[in-house]
Structure formats: C-alpha cells, structure tokens
Design a protein around this motif. Structure first.
Motif, PDB file in Angstrom:
ATOM      1  N   LEU A 157       0.630   5.299   1.608  1.00  0.00           N
ATOM      2  CA  LEU A 157      -0.163   6.070   2.569  1.00  0.00           C
ATOM      3  C   LEU A 157      -1.086   7.053   1.872  1.00  0.00           C
ATOM      4  O   LEU A 157      -2.142   7.391   2.390  1.00  0.00           O
ATOM      5  N   ARG A 158      -0.678   7.519   0.684  1.00  0.00           N
ATOM      6  CA  ARG A 158      -1.514   8.430  -0.105  1.00  0.00           C
ATOM      7  C   ARG A 158      -1.726   7.797  -1.465  1.00  0.00           C
ATOM      8  O   ARG A 158      -0.779   7.405  -2.130  1.00  0.00           O
TER       9      ARG A 158
ATOM     10  N   ARG B 111      -4.281  12.594  -4.884  1.00  0.00           N
ATOM     11  CA  ARG B 111      -4.082  11.545  -3.880  1.00  0.00           C
ATOM     12  C   ARG B 111      -4.743  11.928  -2.567  1.00  0.00           C
ATOM     13  O   ARG B 111      -4.805  13.108  -2.217  1.00  0.00           O
ATOM     14  N   ARG B 112      -5.188  10.904  -1.843  1.00  0.00           N
ATOM     15  CA  ARG B 112      -5.743  11.111  -0.500  1.00  0.00           C
ATOM     16  C   ARG B 112      -5.136  10.058   0.424  1.00  0.00           C
ATOM     17  O   ARG B 112      -4.619   9.030  -0.031  1.00  0.00           O
ATOM     18  N   GLY B 113      -5.272  10.296   1.720  1.00  0.00           N
ATOM     19  CA  GLY B 113      -4.776   9.328   2.694  1.00  0.00           C
ATOM     20  C   GLY B 113      -5.552   8.023   2.609  1.00  0.00           C
ATOM     21  O   GLY B 113      -6.755   8.017   2.342  1.00  0.00           O
ATOM     22  N   VAL B 114      -4.852   6.926   2.837  1.00  0.00           N
ATOM     23  CA  VAL B 114      -5.474   5.602   2.727  1.00  0.00           C
ATOM     24  C   VAL B 114      -6.650   5.450   3.693  1.00  0.00           C
ATOM     25  O   VAL B 114      -7.620   4.751   3.391  1.00  0.00           O
ATOM     26  N   PHE B 115      -6.600   6.146   4.842  1.00  0.00           N
ATOM     27  CA  PHE B 115      -7.689   6.002   5.826  1.00  0.00           C
ATOM     28  C   PHE B 115      -8.909   6.859   5.455  1.00  0.00           C
ATOM     29  O   PHE B 115      -9.944   6.780   6.111  1.00  0.00           O
TER      30      PHE B 115
ATOM     31  N   ARG C  41      -4.107  -1.332   1.864  1.00  0.00           N
ATOM     32  CA  ARG C  41      -4.057  -0.631   3.134  1.00  0.00           C
ATOM     33  C   ARG C  41      -3.200  -1.424   4.118  1.00  0.00           C
ATOM     34  O   ARG C  41      -2.940  -2.602   3.903  1.00  0.00           O
ATOM     35  N   PRO C  42      -2.758  -0.773   5.213  1.00  0.00           N
ATOM     36  CA  PRO C  42      -1.840  -1.458   6.148  1.00  0.00           C
ATOM     37  C   PRO C  42      -2.359  -2.830   6.583  1.00  0.00           C
ATOM     38  O   PRO C  42      -1.614  -3.803   6.548  1.00  0.00           O
TER      39      PRO C  42
ATOM     40  N   TYR D 162       0.859  -1.191   0.000  1.00  0.00           N
ATOM     41  CA  TYR D 162       0.000   0.000   0.000  1.00  0.00           C
ATOM     42  C   TYR D 162       0.886   1.228   0.000  1.00  0.00           C
ATOM     43  O   TYR D 162       2.078   1.160   0.316  1.00  0.00           O
TER      44      TYR D 162
END
Lengths: 128, 128
Positions: free
Chosen positions: A67-68, A79-83, A90-91, A65
């Motif tokens: 993070l962005r 891009r956006r944050g994975v969360f 994802r983690p 993954y």
C-alpha cells in the motif's frame, strides 16, 4: 461493490523492443505498435494520426503490491501511497498512458510515448 | 495476448445522487464520493486536496457494444469507431475520468467532475 471479480479480455497487445524491465523513459522514447484483434479493426474508425489517445493496459508482469511504496523503488525517497503513484505494483495492475498516434495501418496503431513492455495485453483505447 | 480473462476486483465504489441514466455533464457538475475499501486507506497517503486524480472504474450498467456507434447515441451524427468514442458500450467497459480531488476523509475521497453512476465499482486511482 466487491461482489466478485470483474472480467476483461485483451483487445490486443503491445509490440516493441522491450521484453524485460526497462526504464519507462526509455520505452516512451521508442515507437510501439498496438496490435488490435483484427475483428475489432472497425472500432478504430475516426481516429486520426497526430491525435493523442489513451491506451489502457494490463501490467501482466506485475505481481503483488504494498500500500505504501518508494517512488520508482528508490529507497532514498520516502514511501507514498500506491494511489499517489503510477507504480505497476497496485491492487488492480492497470496502466493508463496518453500517447501520440503516429499512424494506423489496418489493425495496428503505431504510437509514441507508451511505457508498456513487449507483449503487454491492451484493454482499451480512448480519445485522450 | 488473449490467453483467458483478466480478473480485477473493485477497490471501492462511487456514491452520488445518480442512480440511473443521467447526462455525463449533469453528474460531473455534482460532487461524488469515492468510497475506498477501508483496508486500502493507507494507499491514499500523499494525495492532496486540490490535485487532479484519475479515477478508473467499471461501467457495470453497460452491456454489449457495437464497433461503430453514434456519438452519445445521437442518430443525427455519423457513426464512429468505439475506440474513437468514450461511450460506456465498449469491449471492456472501463471508464477513465480525471477529476478534482476536493477532500480526503479517511477512506472517502470527495471529488468533482466524475461521470459515473451511484454504485459504480472503482478499479484504480492514480495521480493525473
């Protein structure tokens, strides 16, 4: 926190016609079967067709993954944050989808609205 | 399915005043902090205070389960299947709660509505 791995085991798996990459919308439109370990069938008691349930599953074909990420891999979007995304990359590659429970047939749940590929390990089912 | 364990690692942990057993309603009424591994902070980009997010966590103080349980352990109520309940005592002790995101302060999310005890390992955060 962070004291070593957290271990789960699949309680069942998904069956549907989607063996490879498919658009989530395409999968959700079809009925899927959640095939539970038969030893766990008693755990379904009280679920009723017509209700909404949450299916928690492991994205077993997702590896790595960032993070962005670009939403849905669309490079025209920032891009956006994975969360802030529902990307499978994802983690901890956990998927959560609320689906319609169409029918229960023994250890098999027929559901509509699931966006998981054929063979996906299922971790949990909860009332939505 | 069932080919060995599925391994995850905590991405962070919960902080709140509830160190032991507490009624879920009592915990949900208080603000909790989700403290993310600082290395993952960029993954929060795009989340906004006021939005609803899903927090996926590991019930680390839950051990064992029965397939049929009294709702909330209340013996005056008939047993139901574990997959028809949100009991922490389940084959894979995963909790999923939708909470209000109150604020983001670096790697810390202040949330309201979470029903996880202090120190609970967090596995994932998604937009609700």
């Amino acid at each position: 926190m962070g004291q070593g791995p957290i271990l789960y085991s699949a309680i069942g798996h998904v069956e549907n016609p989607f063996r490879d990459i498919a658009a989530p919308e395409e999968i959700r439109a079809e009925e899927s079967r959640v095939v539970l370990d038969p030893a766990l069938t008693d755990g379904l008691e009280g679920l009723e067709p017509g209700q909404r349930i949450m299916v928690i599953f492991h994205f077993d074909r997702s590896h790595g993954y960032e993070l962005r990420q670009h939403p849905r891999g669309d490079r025209t979007q920032p891009r956006r944050g994975v969360f802030a995304l529902r990307s499978p990359r994802r983690p901890n590659p956990i998927g959560v989808t609320v689906v319609d429970l169409v029918a229960i047939e023994g250890n098999v749940l027929r559901v509509r609205g699931l966006d998981a590929l054929d063979g996906t390990p299922v971790l949990d089912i909860k009332p939505a």
